[in-house]
Design a protein around this motif. Structure first.
Motif, mmCIF file in Angstrom:
data_model
loop_
_atom_site.group_PDB
_atom_site.id
_atom_site.type_symbol
_atom_site.label_atom_id
_atom_site.label_comp_id
_atom_site.label_asym_id
_atom_site.label_seq_id
_atom_site.Cartn_x
_atom_site.Cartn_y
_atom_site.Cartn_z
ATOM 1 N N UNK A 323 32.443 24.263 -44.163
ATOM 2 C CA UNK A 323 33.220 24.293 -45.403
ATOM 3 C C UNK A 323 32.312 24.104 -46.618
ATOM 4 N N UNK A 324 31.271 23.264 -46.441
ATOM 5 C CA UNK A 324 30.307 23.059 -47.525
ATOM 6 C C UNK A 324 30.678 21.953 -48.486
ATOM 7 N N UNK A 325 31.590 21.055 -48.107
ATOM 8 C CA UNK A 325 31.986 19.943 -48.976
ATOM 9 C C UNK A 325 32.172 18.703 -48.113
ATOM 10 N N UNK A 326 31.139 17.859 -48.042
ATOM 11 C CA UNK A 326 31.159 16.688 -47.171
ATOM 12 C C UNK A 326 32.220 15.683 -47.581
ATOM 13 N N UNK A 327 32.488 15.575 -48.888
ATOM 14 C CA UNK A 327 33.453 14.581 -49.356
ATOM 15 C C UNK A 327 34.891 14.927 -48.960
ATOM 16 N N UNK A 328 35.151 16.187 -48.578
ATOM 17 C CA UNK A 328 36.486 16.560 -48.117
ATOM 18 C C UNK A 328 36.814 15.956 -46.758
ATOM 19 N N UNK A 329 35.790 15.467 -46.055
ATOM 20 C CA UNK A 329 36.026 14.886 -44.731
ATOM 21 C C UNK A 329 37.021 13.742 -44.824
ATOM 22 N N UNK A 330 36.793 12.837 -45.782
ATOM 23 C CA UNK A 330 37.688 11.695 -45.936
ATOM 24 C C UNK A 330 39.108 12.116 -46.264
ATOM 25 N N UNK A 331 39.271 13.088 -47.153
ATOM 26 C CA UNK A 331 40.607 13.556 -47.513
ATOM 27 C C UNK A 331 41.307 14.217 -46.316
ATOM 28 N N UNK A 332 40.533 14.954 -45.536
ATOM 29 C CA UNK A 332 41.102 15.620 -44.363
ATOM 30 C C UNK A 332 41.565 14.589 -43.336
ATOM 31 N N UNK A 333 40.746 13.570 -43.101
ATOM 32 C CA UNK A 333 41.131 12.524 -42.165
ATOM 33 C C UNK A 333 42.376 11.786 -42.644
ATOM 34 N N UNK A 334 42.467 11.518 -43.933
ATOM 35 C CA UNK A 334 43.657 10.852 -44.471
ATOM 36 C C UNK A 334 44.897 11.701 -44.208
ATOM 37 N N UNK A 335 44.795 13.005 -44.477
ATOM 38 C CA UNK A 335 45.925 13.905 -44.251
ATOM 39 C C UNK A 335 46.322 13.915 -42.774
ATOM 40 N N UNK A 336 45.320 14.010 -41.874
ATOM 41 C CA UNK A 336 45.607 14.030 -40.443
ATOM 42 C C UNK A 336 46.295 12.752 -39.986
ATOM 43 N N UNK A 337 45.803 11.629 -40.474
ATOM 44 C CA UNK A 337 46.312 10.363 -39.973
ATOM 45 C C UNK A 337 47.671 10.000 -40.559
ATOM 46 N N UNK A 338 47.966 10.450 -41.762
ATOM 47 C CA UNK A 338 49.324 10.280 -42.299
ATOM 48 C C UNK A 338 50.309 11.060 -41.418
ATOM 49 N N UNK A 339 49.944 12.295 -41.081
ATOM 50 C CA UNK A 339 50.784 13.105 -40.201
ATOM 51 C C UNK A 339 50.868 12.469 -38.813
ATOM 52 N N UNK A 340 49.760 11.865 -38.340
ATOM 53 C CA UNK A 340 49.745 11.220 -37.026
ATOM 54 C C UNK A 340 50.738 10.063 -36.955
ATOM 55 N N UNK A 341 50.818 9.290 -38.035
ATOM 56 C CA UNK A 341 51.769 8.179 -38.075
ATOM 57 C C UNK A 341 53.194 8.705 -37.933
ATOM 58 N N UNK A 342 53.499 9.796 -38.645
ATOM 59 C CA UNK A 342 54.830 10.395 -38.546
ATOM 60 C C UNK A 342 55.087 10.907 -37.124
ATOM 61 N N UNK A 343 54.075 11.539 -36.526
ATOM 62 C CA UNK A 343 54.227 12.047 -35.168
ATOM 63 C C UNK A 343 54.476 10.940 -34.164
ATOM 64 N N UNK A 344 53.720 9.836 -34.298
ATOM 65 C CA UNK A 344 53.890 8.709 -33.380
ATOM 66 C C UNK A 344 55.271 8.089 -33.512
ATOM 67 N N UNK A 345 55.748 7.939 -34.745
ATOM 68 C CA UNK A 345 57.058 7.323 -34.966
ATOM 69 C C UNK A 345 58.211 8.240 -34.543
ATOM 70 N N UNK A 346 57.984 9.551 -34.541
ATOM 71 C CA UNK A 346 59.023 10.498 -34.097
ATOM 72 C C UNK A 346 59.080 10.625 -32.583
ATOM 73 N N UNK A 347 58.061 10.124 -31.887
ATOM 74 C CA UNK A 347 57.960 10.347 -30.443
ATOM 75 C C UNK A 347 59.145 9.761 -29.688
ATOM 76 N N UNK A 348 59.509 8.521 -29.993
ATOM 77 C CA UNK A 348 60.609 7.875 -29.282
ATOM 78 C C UNK A 348 61.910 8.645 -29.473
ATOM 79 N N UNK A 349 62.176 9.076 -30.704
ATOM 80 C CA UNK A 349 63.404 9.836 -31.009
ATOM 81 C C UNK A 349 63.449 11.136 -30.204
#
Length: 516
Positions: A323-349
């Protein structure tokens, strides 16, 4: 059946938030730290990941046995979580420190500190994982608790993976060596606080029917006799994985054939001599290798860790070079992990409506298909990279949530079938395949990069390695996800069968406690 209060579920989740300050940090950044800051060659780092992770799998088994045989006023598992936390903090800092040693000295230092980190993590996380199996005897509550656990895990991961690059830059001011070390001081303090809260707010309730057993020392001696049969398959698998030639292939087939023959012989002897029970360790091992749900989950855990481990491990390289932008790594991880929290909480339902097995297969298939799409995305299309990554991650987040919930079912199955419950040993398989899978994932990622000529200290090698980074973000992890979906289709415990087992186990425990 025991319903857990909200504060206890949140408190338990804080423990995995703490653990993931280590786990996610090591998973996402340790490889790139070793090659680009610490100065190790990619091939040397690949061997390091394999050797340490595989040896650590054996200590998981030992820790599971030790925890099962621990009896204190606090329970079996919580004391180990508390006692191990200071050591976990210490080695996390040491792992991301860069002493002024020679190349060989740095390699030795990396082995010592990484082994120390994984040992401390074992002593902490095997009991932590097993704790979920004794907090409640309700499988629906376990699924809900697992959802909270992994929401906490992803929240801890969000913090370390999302903010680590920024904190390294802030503390180091251009000096990554100091930046990494000071950042780990912050994470260590937070880890300590969260673990103490987790231990203080949880309780162990499921007490298995006690049976006469040998002393722990005698059991560990018995384990020593079984170790060659655990280590040999791991060693030949590692050799074949790393060298990938016909000699190691033949060795792998030969050793696995001998091991299969030996296990069948042992099982036959055990059936013919039911009046005389083997050693506690041998009996535990026989219980496990005849526990079909556990064996399938073992394979699933390894394959899903390869799926997730490869994806997470290559992200730092992918954004830095493709991609050529090292600082985007942190933003990408934040986006992934916010979605991960939603996925984990939806699992039981979703699991209550589809069933856990069906949901697991659907999550594996959808996440694998979406992950394959990275192969066709150009590095300049950052928006599509974020959308595709988050879509795949929503379903990927359900995998560990379901996996650890279903490990509790395999412990129930063992107690229901054999009258024995080795919760710590069964859950140690969860951390074992996590570590083994992450070791193989990290090694495979580095082997692929090395095969394309990548050298972290030589910028001229980057261009030729870009196709390898694309494959590591797409088809390579997707292949493991699709394989896991196939394996999951053979899982035998239905929701109805789980309900019947739970009812019978509760009746047995009640009768046993009444007779005391």
């Amino acid at each position: 059946m025991t319903k857990l209060p909200l504060y206890e579920k949140v408190g338990y989740a804080m423990g995995d938030a703490a653990a993931n300050l280590v786990w996610r940090g090591a998973l996402a950044y340790l490889a790139v730290f070793y090659t680009d800051t610490f100065g190790l060659a990619a091939s040397a780092a690949a061997v390091l990941f394999l050797v340490v992770r595989l040896s650590d799998g054996v200590t998981d088994i030992i820790m599971g046995m030790v925890a099962d045989r621990t009896n204190t006023s606090w329970g079996k598992f919580r004391p180990w979580i508390l006692w191990s936390t200071p050591f976990l903090c210490l080695f996390m800092v040491l792992c991301f420190s860069t002493p002024n040693f020679s190349d060989s000295g740095k390699l030795v230092y990396a082995y010592v500190t990484y082994i120390g980190l994984t040992l401390a993590y074992t002593v902490n996380n095997v009991p932590y994982s097993a704790l979920m199996g004794v907090m409640t005897d309700d499988d629906n509550e376990r699924t809900s608790l697992s959802g909270f656990r992994f929401a906490g895990a992803f929240l801890g991961g969000l913090f370390v993976m999302g903010f680590l690059p920024t904190l390294v830059e802030t503390f180091g001011k251009g000096n990554d060596v100091l930046g990494y070390q000071y950042t780990m001081y912050v994470f260590a303090g937070l880890l300590m606080a969260l673990m103490v809260i987790s231990v203080a707010t949880t309780k162990e309730r499921v007490i298995p029917i006690q049976k006469t057993q040998k002393s722990l020392g005698s059991e560990l001696q018995d384990l020593g006799k079984q170790l060659p049969f655990i280590l040999m398959p791991l060693i030949v698998m590692t050799l074949f994985f790393y060298y990938r030639n016909w000699q190691t292939g033949i060795l792998f087939i030969a050793v696995m054939s001998v091991m299969t023959w030996f296990v069948r012989r042992l099982l036959k002897a055990n059936k013919q001599n039911t009046a005389k029970e083997g050693s506690g360790v041998q009996q535990d091992m026989l219980d496990l290798i005849t526990n079909k749900p556990w064996l399938i989950l073992l394979g699933i855990g390894f394959l899903t860790m390869m799926f997730n481990g490869i994806k997470y491990g290559v992200i730092a390289y992918y954004f830095k070079y493709y991609v050529g932008d090292e600082l985007l790594v942190g933003q990408y991880f934040i986006a992934l992990l916010v979605v991960s929290i939603l996925g984990a909480l939806c699992t039981s339902f979703l699991a209550n409506r589809l069933g856990r097995k069906t949901l697991f297969i659907v999550a594996l298939l959808l996440s694998s298909i979406l992950t394959s799409g990275f192969y066709w995305l150009p590095g300049s299309d950052v928006t599509q990279i974020f959308i595709l990554g988050c879509s795949a991650e929503f379903f990927a987040a359900m995998m560990p949530t379901l996996f650890f919930s279903m490990l509790g079912d395999s412990a129930d199955y063992n107690e229901w079938r054999n009258g024995r419950r080795a919760t710590g040993l069964i859950y140690s398989a969860g951390t074992f395949v996590q570590k083994t899978g992450s070791g193989f994932a990290g090694a495979l990622m580095l082997v692929v990069l090395a095969s394309y000529g990548y050298n972290g200290m030589d910028p001229s090698t980057v261009e030729a390695s870009l196709p390898g980074m694309t494959l590591l973000m797409s088809f390579i992890p997707a292949a493991f996800g699709l394989a896991a979906a196939i394996v999951m289709s053979f899982y035998p415990i239905t929701e109805q069968k789980q309900k019947l087992m739970n009812e019978e186990l509760i009746a047995r425990r009640t009768a046993a406690n009444s007779a005391i």
